[in-house]
Scaffold this active site. Structure first.
Site, PDB file in Angstrom:
ATOM      1  N   HIS A 262       0.863  -1.182   0.000  1.00 10.01           N
ATOM      2  CA  HIS A 262       0.000   0.000   0.000  1.00 10.01           C
ATOM      3  C   HIS A 262       0.900   1.232   0.000  1.00 10.01           C
ATOM      4  CE1 HIS A 262      -3.462   2.501   0.727  1.00 10.01           C
ATOM      5  NE2 HIS A 262      -2.777   3.120   1.677  1.00 10.01           N
ATOM      6  N   ASP A 264       1.017   5.103  -0.317  1.00  9.69           N
ATOM      7  CA  ASP A 264       0.244   6.336  -0.329  1.00  9.69           C
ATOM      8  C   ASP A 264       0.877   7.297  -1.336  1.00  9.69           C
ATOM      9  OD1 ASP A 264      -1.853   5.976   1.782  1.00  9.69           O
ATOM     10  OD2 ASP A 264      -0.072   5.403   2.904  1.00  9.69           O
ATOM     11  N   ASP A 374      -7.745   1.635   1.964  1.00 11.52           N
ATOM     12  CA  ASP A 374      -7.405   2.579   3.034  1.00 11.52           C
ATOM     13  C   ASP A 374      -8.242   3.855   3.036  1.00 11.52           C
ATOM     14  OD1 ASP A 374      -5.890   3.316   5.246  1.00 11.52           O
ATOM     15  OD2 ASP A 374      -4.430   4.425   4.054  1.00 11.52           O
ATOM     16  N   HIS A 578      -6.166   9.795  -0.907  1.00 13.90           N
ATOM     17  CA  HIS A 578      -6.783   9.753   0.437  1.00 13.90           C
ATOM     18  C   HIS A 578      -5.930  10.309   1.574  1.00 13.90           C
ATOM     19  CE1 HIS A 578      -5.034   5.544   0.321  1.00 13.90           C
ATOM     20  NE2 HIS A 578      -4.636   5.914   1.516  1.00 13.90           N
TER      21      HIS A 578
HETATM   22 ZN   LIG Z   1      -3.223   4.929   2.614  1.00 16.17          ZN
END
Ligand SMILES: [Zn+2]
Length: 1022
Positions: A262, A264, A374, A578
């Protein structure tokens, strides 16, 4: 027999830690290391490879915050190692307690070929197997000294979050930099013992399996000569073969593991660093795919693929090859894993358009799943958008983070506001960074709520955010868990393979209706107001730019700015990631976002001006035109068209009268326009708003509206993300005014200005009543210099209602005004787009906003008359200090309006109106007819654009906005050859449920509540 479990378990731990793990690398020699530090931002690979080096050694400090250093490691494989497996161990100074979020490296060969990433728990580079003695080793490492922002004492304010304030103190110290012999047998023994030790700890103590594993572990430990682990590891392994071969129970839970990281797209690092994070992790993962034939890796976010394509073509070539082999799997179908609460209808749609299109064009892959592990909550508008994008599944893990209520299902049908149902899965492993630990696997099996009717779940497996993705250790553990007694089974699988099985085995999944509200991170609807306004402004300008450019293209032949709009959309979509739009990134990210939005606004304004100039004609013509980009006509200007301004006659909208303002003897003023009578008291607060037509008072008796309220706001953790419910316990009403004065007075409009100061801040508000409008406009300017405070604007209304409506994508959803259950109480801060609306039968109030997303609605019953006061509060500003220590300091402007006597149709209309001001252009044209014009108020046009394929077709998206049925006609002002219902990607689609019938000059539509339809309209030739 005596219970000696703890004795054997403690023995296993000590022998593993102190003898067996160290024996994985039994021999080593130091590497020669030299370094060059780039003076500023990262440099191209060729430049880094060529730069001159100076010597550095293990133990030396390196790496200013956000710096880039190029290391060269060199050595010679000792002759004695011939025939053995040799690896380089490169420890940049990692803290292995944190799997990511710190320094990182990417290893290159001298010719610039990437090898793999270096991460806290992934520090090895294979040199040779078998090695030749005397072999020369030469590798380069592009090392990024990203500072640790989220430290052991988390959420402390730090200046490290922006290169401009971070200083130059070295952040790391080189640790082990060695060439070493890798003993694979010992490493396999470590894997055997970890898997069995972790399994054992999860098994019931009164079950035979636990004891069988325990005895096998004991025999293996007995078989090891602690002075010769390498010589006895094989014997130890043979003691474990039996318990590792015992198959899983037929009813065992089945886990589809999918390799994942994951990453970001920006968060505790700037966007530019994500480009490199992705390159490092994908280099790792393509290397692991080559080593491990069963392994499958998945990566979401088309933007991240686009970055590697542009910035690291050498890595992208490997990704493309692995995708073609079907083992590197593009996941989801969005441009980024965006927030879903705040993006507009169109932006949410375009996330899928650009994401899916990229995967189709680059890889020929079309995914059926939305992949949002997420994201901080999911709107009721999303299911229909997913379906219209040609997808049918959703994966998220985030709802397991909810503070209060545990979601009742892991696999279910999620029904949106329009009735669309999406097959949805929440991985019961409760993490998107699964590492194949026995405790995680056992938790997934135990936690799974759909046992008995379903058996499959998914486990995204690997370290994200600079952890480098899946490790070879996770793959080794997964292999042992494939079919192991006492454990859930594990298989590497593509997300689609999981969803197909999960759907097939679960004939009647439970249904969850409405939003998937995250009971956490509620303050992300408010933090970093300038980022949020930049997003909102960009969305509005994109609507205008597309509308006027398409109109100009069809009317005047002006070239349509396909490439510019494509690029601008992708930039806006990226910033809906996000952690950017929610305001939870470091200062650097938000500083850059603000500048980026300013640049986009300038570009879009120029596109709009160019198209409107083409439509209006030569300015020397001297005719004034008013362009209306809103989906509803205003005054005499049709929606999506332009017309001469009407003379500014009082009451030109057909009702009301000229505006008046009168001073009150007790102080303050009464503003009136024949539609509303508004009383502003001596403190500048609104004590009364009367809807003149029926005498109805909007403001609850004994209360004052447009009241600014200040709360302390210091959540228990996650400062920029969270507001905790106790913030409401303490409140200061900002009632003292420095000035209350009439600053404008004419027949057209009256304005009262109210200035206040509080703490270190000031707030100036103007309250304006205009002729012909049943609406009080409120403009607020706050010069904000508070710390850990929450500013709200309160509107206590005399309304009794169980629920209220809040706009979301392509419609609205209802939320209760009470807190009967823990689920309702947990929603103490929620999202709206342009309006919230409350009503009693026959009379309601809309509160509309051009600026804010967060709000709360509460109710009280008055002692005086027993009536209900329902209070709506818009959330204006916060001032958290982590991760940006100066969040939201400075000047902010907000625009809101109070609309008494509003039905839902008025709320929709006023919401658009406040967001899309008219534009005046002087030209030679008399008017601009809209390209398309609906004849029904509920048929709202959400986009008018040219088709992305460059065919010249017009694409129009319409939705039913009132929550009822709408049967109407979309008239075209051009001869229509064909009208085809499409999906969001503008492909013919038979999934449109409404009736769509075209003829030569329009399309007849019958839409169900909140239904959206995308139409491709082909103009007739000539
Ligand atoms: Zn995230």
């Amino acid at each position: 027999m005596h219970d000696d479990r703890s004795l054997v378990e403690s023995r296993l731990k000590r022998v593993l830690d102190e003898r067996i793990r160290p024996a994985v690398y039994p021999e080593s020699v130091p590497l020669e290391v030299s370094i060059w530090t780039a003076p500023g931002e990262p440099v191209p690979v060729a430049e880094g490879l060529a730069a001159p080096r100076t010597p550095i050694a293990a133990g030396d400090a390196w790496g200013a915050p956000w710096g880039t250093s190029w290391l060269t490691v060199a050595g010679t494989v000792p002759e004695a190692w011939a025939g053995r497996t040799v690896e380089a161990l490169i420890d940049l100074g990692f803290d292995a307690n944190m799997p990511g979020f710190q320094c990182e490296g990417l290893v290159y060969r001298p010719d610039g070929t990437p090898v793999k990433g270096l991460n806290p728990r992934n520090q090895w580079v294979r040199i040779a197997a078998p090695a030749a003695g005397g072999e020369q080793v030469l590798l380069h490492v592009e090392a990024a000294s990203n500072p640790v922002i989220l430290d052991y004492h988390p959420f402390l304010p730090t200046e490290l979050g922006d290169r401009e304030t971070a200083g130059s103190e070295p952040q790391y110290r080189l640790e082990r930099m060695d060439l070493a012999v890798f003993d694979e047998t010992v490493w396999q023994l470590v894997m055997d013992l970890e898997v069995l030790g972790e399994l054992m700890a999860e098994l019931p103590a009164d079950g035979a399996r636990r004891w069988e594993v325990l005895r096998a572990v004991e025999r293996a430990l007995d078989a090891i000569d602690l002075q010769d682990v390498n010589g006895t590891a094989a014997a130890a392994r043979s003691q474990l073969a039996g318990v590792l071969a015992a198959p899983a129970a037929p009813s065992a839970h089945r886990i589809s593991a999918v390799g994942h990281a994951h990453i970001d797209s920006a968060w505790l690092w700037p966007l530019r660093e994500t480009v490199r994070k992705v390159a490092r992790t994908t280099a790792n993962m393509t290397a692991l795919l080559e080593d491990e034939p069963d392994f499958v890796y998945t990566m979401s976010q088309a933007q991240q693929y686009a970055w590697i394509k542009e910035h690291r073509p050498e890595v992208y070539a490997r990704v493309k090859k692995a995708v073609a082999e079907g083992r590197f799997v593009p996941a989801g179908g969005m441009w980024v894993e965006s927030d879903t609460n705040m993006p507009s209808s169109e932006a949410m749609a375009r996330q899928f358009v650009h994401g899916k299109r990229f995967f189709l064009e680059e890889f020929g892959v079309e995914n059926q799943e939305a992949w949002l592990p997420d994201t901080f909550g999911f709107t009721g508008g999303l299911p229909q958008i997913i379906r219209n994008a040609g997808s049918k599944w959703l994966l998220t893990q985030k709802i397991s983070w909810s503070q209060i209520n545990k979601f009742p299902h892991h696999t279910f049908l999620w029904e949106g506001i329009d009735g669309t149902r999406i097959f949805t899965h929440f991985p019961p492993v409760d993490t998107y960074n699964c590492s194949m630990k026995g405790s995680e696997i056992a938790h997934a099996a135990r936690n799974f709520k759909d046992k008995g009717v379903a058996r499959h779940s998914i486990a995204p497996t690997g370290w994200g955010d600079g952890g480098g993705g899946t490790t070879r250790e996770m793959v080794a553990k997964a292999a042992r868990l494939r079919d192991l007694e006492g454990s859930a089974t594990v298989r590497w699988e593509r997300p689609a393979a999981f969803f197909e099985k999960a759907e097939a085995e679960y004939a009647h999944p439970p249904v969850w209706v409405g939003e998937l509200y995250l009971e956490l991170h509620r303050a992300t609807l408010t933090s970093q107001a300038r980022t949020k306004q930049g997003n909102r402004r960009s969305e509005n300008l994109l609507r205008e730019a597309e509308l006027w450019s398409a109109t100009a293209a069809l009317r005047t032949g002006l070239p349509y700015p396909y490439r510019e709009l494509d690029r601008i959309w992708k930039t806006v979509l990226l910033h809906q990631f996000h952690d950017i739009l929610p305001g939870s990134s470091i200062a650097w990210v938000h500083r850059e976002a603000e500048a980026t939005y300013a640049g986009l606004a300038a570009e879009l304004e120029a596109l709009i001006a160019r198209a409107q100039r083409a439509l209006a004609g030569d300015a020397a013509g001297g005719r004034d035109l008013v362009f209306n980009a809103a989906p509803h006509a205003r005054s005499s200007v049709p929606a999506g068209g332009a017309a001469a301004p009407t003379a500014a006659l009082p009451g030109s909208a057909g009702s009301g009268s000229g505006c008046t303002v009168a001073a009150r003897p007790e102080g303050g003023f009464v503003l009136a326009n024949g539609l509303l009578s508004v009383t502003v008291d001596a403190d500048g607060l609104v004590t009364s708003v009367v809807d003149t037509a029926n005498g109805r008072e909007a403001v609850a008796p004994g209360t004052r509206a447009n009241l600014l309220q200040l709360h302390p706001d210091f959540p228990n953790m996650w400062d920029a993300w969270d507001v905790d419910q106790f913030y409401r316990n303490t409140v200061t009403d900002l009632t003292e005014a420095d000035e209350v004065a009439v600053v404008h007075e004419s027949d057209d409009a009256v304005t009262v200005r109210v200035a206040r100061s509080f703490g270190s801040s000031t707030a100036v508000q103007t309250l304006t009543l205009r002729a012909g409008d049943r609406r009080l406009d409120i403009d607020t300017e706050v010069d904000w210099h508070e710390t850990e405070k929450f500013l709200k604007a309160a509107f206590p209304l005399d309304l009794h209602t169980e629920r209220y409506a809040a706009e979301t994508q392509f419609g609205y959803l209802h939320r209760p005004t009470h807190t009967n259950t823990s689920w309702e109480a947990a929603k103490f801060e929620a999202c709206n787009h342009r309006f919230v609306h409350l009503e009693e039968p026959g009379w309601g109030v809309a509160l509309v906003t051009a600026s804010t997303y967060g709000h709360d609605v509460t109710r009280t019953v008055r002692d005086t008359d027993g009536g209900t006061t329902t209070t709506v509060r818009f959330s204006l500003l916060r001032a958290p200090r982590f991760p940006d220590p100066r969040t939201d300091q400075g000047l902010h402007r907000f625009r809101h309006a109070l609309v008494p006597g509003a039905g839902i149709a008025d709320a929709v209309r006023e919401g658009y109106r406040i967001s899309l001001p008219e534009r005046r252009v002087t030209g030679s044209a008399e008017a601009v007819r809209p390209l398309v014009e609906p004849d029904h108020d509920a048929l709202v046009v959400s986009a008018v654009k040219l088709a992305d394929d460059g065919s010249g077709d017009l694409v129009v998206r319409v939705y039913e906005a009132h929550g009822g049925r709408a049967r109407g006609r979309l008239a075209t002002s051009f001869p229509l050859a064909a009208a085809v219902p499409c999906d969001l990607l503008e492909r013919p689609w038979d999934g449109t449920r409404g009736e769509v019938t075209a003829d030569g000059d329009g399309v007849s539509l019958a839409l169900r509540p909140f239904e959206l339809v995308t139409l491709r309209l082909t103009p007739a030739a000539g």
